[in-house]
Design an enzyme around this catalytic site. Structure first.
Site, PDB file in Angstrom:
ATOM      1  N   ARG A   1      -4.195   6.943   1.991  1.00 29.12           N
ATOM      2  CA  ARG A   1      -3.231   5.854   1.902  1.00 29.12           C
ATOM      3  C   ARG A   1      -3.475   4.741   2.921  1.00 29.12           C
ATOM      4  O   ARG A   1      -3.490   3.562   2.597  1.00 29.12           O
ATOM      5  CB  ARG A   1      -1.813   6.412   2.063  1.00 29.12           C
ATOM      6  CG  ARG A   1      -1.262   7.075   0.802  1.00 29.12           C
ATOM      7  CD  ARG A   1      -0.049   7.935   1.131  1.00 29.12           C
ATOM      8  NE  ARG A   1       0.749   8.224  -0.045  1.00 29.12           N
ATOM      9  CZ  ARG A   1       0.429   9.106  -0.973  1.00 29.12           C
ATOM     10  NH1 ARG A   1      -0.720   9.767  -0.860  1.00 29.12           N
ATOM     11  NH2 ARG A   1       1.237   9.330  -2.005  1.00 29.12           N
ATOM     12  N   LYS A   2      -3.656   5.117   4.193  1.00 28.54           N
ATOM     13  CA  LYS A   2      -3.795   4.102   5.229  1.00 28.54           C
ATOM     14  C   LYS A   2      -5.092   3.323   5.064  1.00 28.54           C
ATOM     15  O   LYS A   2      -5.116   2.085   5.177  1.00 28.54           O
ATOM     16  CB  LYS A   2      -3.738   4.750   6.605  1.00 28.54           C
ATOM     17  CG  LYS A   2      -3.710   3.754   7.756  1.00 28.54           C
ATOM     18  CD  LYS A   2      -5.001   3.766   8.540  1.00 28.54           C
ATOM     19  CE  LYS A   2      -4.934   2.810   9.723  1.00 28.54           C
ATOM     20  NZ  LYS A   2      -6.138   2.902  10.561  1.00 28.54           N
ATOM     21  N   VAL A   3      -6.197   4.027   4.809  1.00 26.70           N
ATOM     22  CA  VAL A   3      -7.481   3.349   4.610  1.00 26.70           C
ATOM     23  C   VAL A   3      -7.396   2.416   3.406  1.00 26.70           C
ATOM     24  O   VAL A   3      -7.876   1.277   3.451  1.00 26.70           O
ATOM     25  CB  VAL A   3      -8.613   4.375   4.450  1.00 26.70           C
ATOM     26  CG1 VAL A   3      -9.906   3.704   3.994  1.00 26.70           C
ATOM     27  CG2 VAL A   3      -8.849   5.112   5.760  1.00 26.70           C
TER      28      VAL A   3
ATOM     29  N   CYS B   1      -5.503  -0.735   4.348  1.00 29.66           N
ATOM     30  CA  CYS B   1      -6.315  -1.609   5.204  1.00 29.66           C
ATOM     31  C   CYS B   1      -7.337  -2.370   4.372  1.00 29.66           C
ATOM     32  O   CYS B   1      -7.527  -3.586   4.560  1.00 29.66           O
ATOM     33  CB  CYS B   1      -7.029  -0.786   6.275  1.00 29.66           C
ATOM     34  SG  CYS B   1      -5.961  -0.196   7.608  1.00 29.66           S
TER      35      CYS B   1
END
Length: 288
Positions: free
Chosen positions: A216-218, A221
């Site tokens: 999710r975070k990657v 970004c």
């Protein structure tokens, strides 16, 4: 030859904050001069008030890369809606979200997982030096970012020879498998970036999450920095802590679960609106 770009009075820009806030990894500062590699160019840039002195690219690319053709004040006005984000905006006024190449952004954030900026820079620098095209500006060596096809071929050659020497030499650790598989997928799909760019945020996020190693975070970004989906709201341990302290989003400690991630990211998009990703960068800039 150096050129000068003059910022308009209503065009806030802070070079130091923009390049040091953690969104890019192939830039270094020496004195007041920043030097970085972007799109096969070695770019030098420094700022003195409203004057931007630069070399290695033309004005059009400078504006594109640093988002100088964007009405930052209007965007900031749309999300600076409470005292907390208002304070961050005042402290880091002129921070701009740069436009990164989608492939470079994808690979950079695959490398950025569970490590610090010095190690990310080392991994990316090693991969560029070992497989990127050599650039020689003024006698100083530099290397362009490795293309997905070249990286994929290098991975395949290593596997056929029962060796992982290339990626071991790049210090990528457990990320090696993700990098090899993802570079192969990108090399086999030349239209991948245009396809993702044509989708809405949710559709684009679903596509990005298909690449090995992308969580999710990657994904958020990559969508924010590589595709300019400004509603993207990346959440890491710093943002979770900040959002809990300022907005009471809850559960500031322990592993960041997918449920926690989605709750905080959804709150960020709902609270800050279409430029939630910009708001996230201003909050993140003050994490120290």
């Amino acid at each position: 030859m150096k050129s000068v770009y003059l910022l308009e009075p209503d065009q806030p820009f802070n070079l130091d904050i923009t390049l040091s806030c953690g969104q890019v990894f192939r830039w270094e500062k020496n004195g007041d001069l920043w030097t970085g590699v972007s799109a096969g160019r070695v770019i030098g840039i420094r700022q003195s008030g409203r004057e931007i002195e630069y070399s290695g690219c033309d004005e059009e690319y400078l504006e594109y890369l640093f988002h100088l053709d964007f009405d930052l004040e209007s965007a900031v006005g749309s999300f600076s809606i409470d005292e907390y984000i208002g304070e961050a905006v005042e402290l880091y006024r002129g921070l701009r979200v740069m436009r990164q190449d989608p492939w470079e952004c994808l690979l950079s954030y695959l490398c950025a997982q569970n490590t610090g900026i010095p190690n990310i820079k080392r991994m990316l620098g090693n991969m560029a030096a070992m497989n990127g095209e050599k650039i020689v500006p003024g006698g100083q060596e530099a290397y362009a970012f490795p293309r997905a096809a070249d990286l994929s071929r290098r991975c395949e050659a290593d596997l056929k020879g029962c060796s992982t020497g290339y990626l071991k030499g790049c210090s990528t650790g457990y990320r090696s498998g993700y990098i090899c598989r993802t570079s192969s997928m990108i090399a086999d799909d030349p239209g991948w970036a245009d396809r993702i760019r044509s989708l809405d945020y949710n559709g684009a996020r679903k596509e990005i999450l298909k690449y090995p190693g992308v969580g999710r975070k990657v994904a958020d970004c990559i969508l924010l920095f590589g595709f300019q989906f400004y509603e993207s709201f990346p959440v890491d341990v710093w943002i979770r802590r900040i959002m809990n302290d300022l907005y009471g989003t809850g559960n500031p400690a322990g592993p960041l679960s997918e449920r926690d991630y989605d709750r905080i990211a959804d709150f960020g998009r709902e609270h800050f609106g279409n430029y939630a990703g910009y708001a996230q960068e201003y909050l993140f800039a003050g994490r120290q």
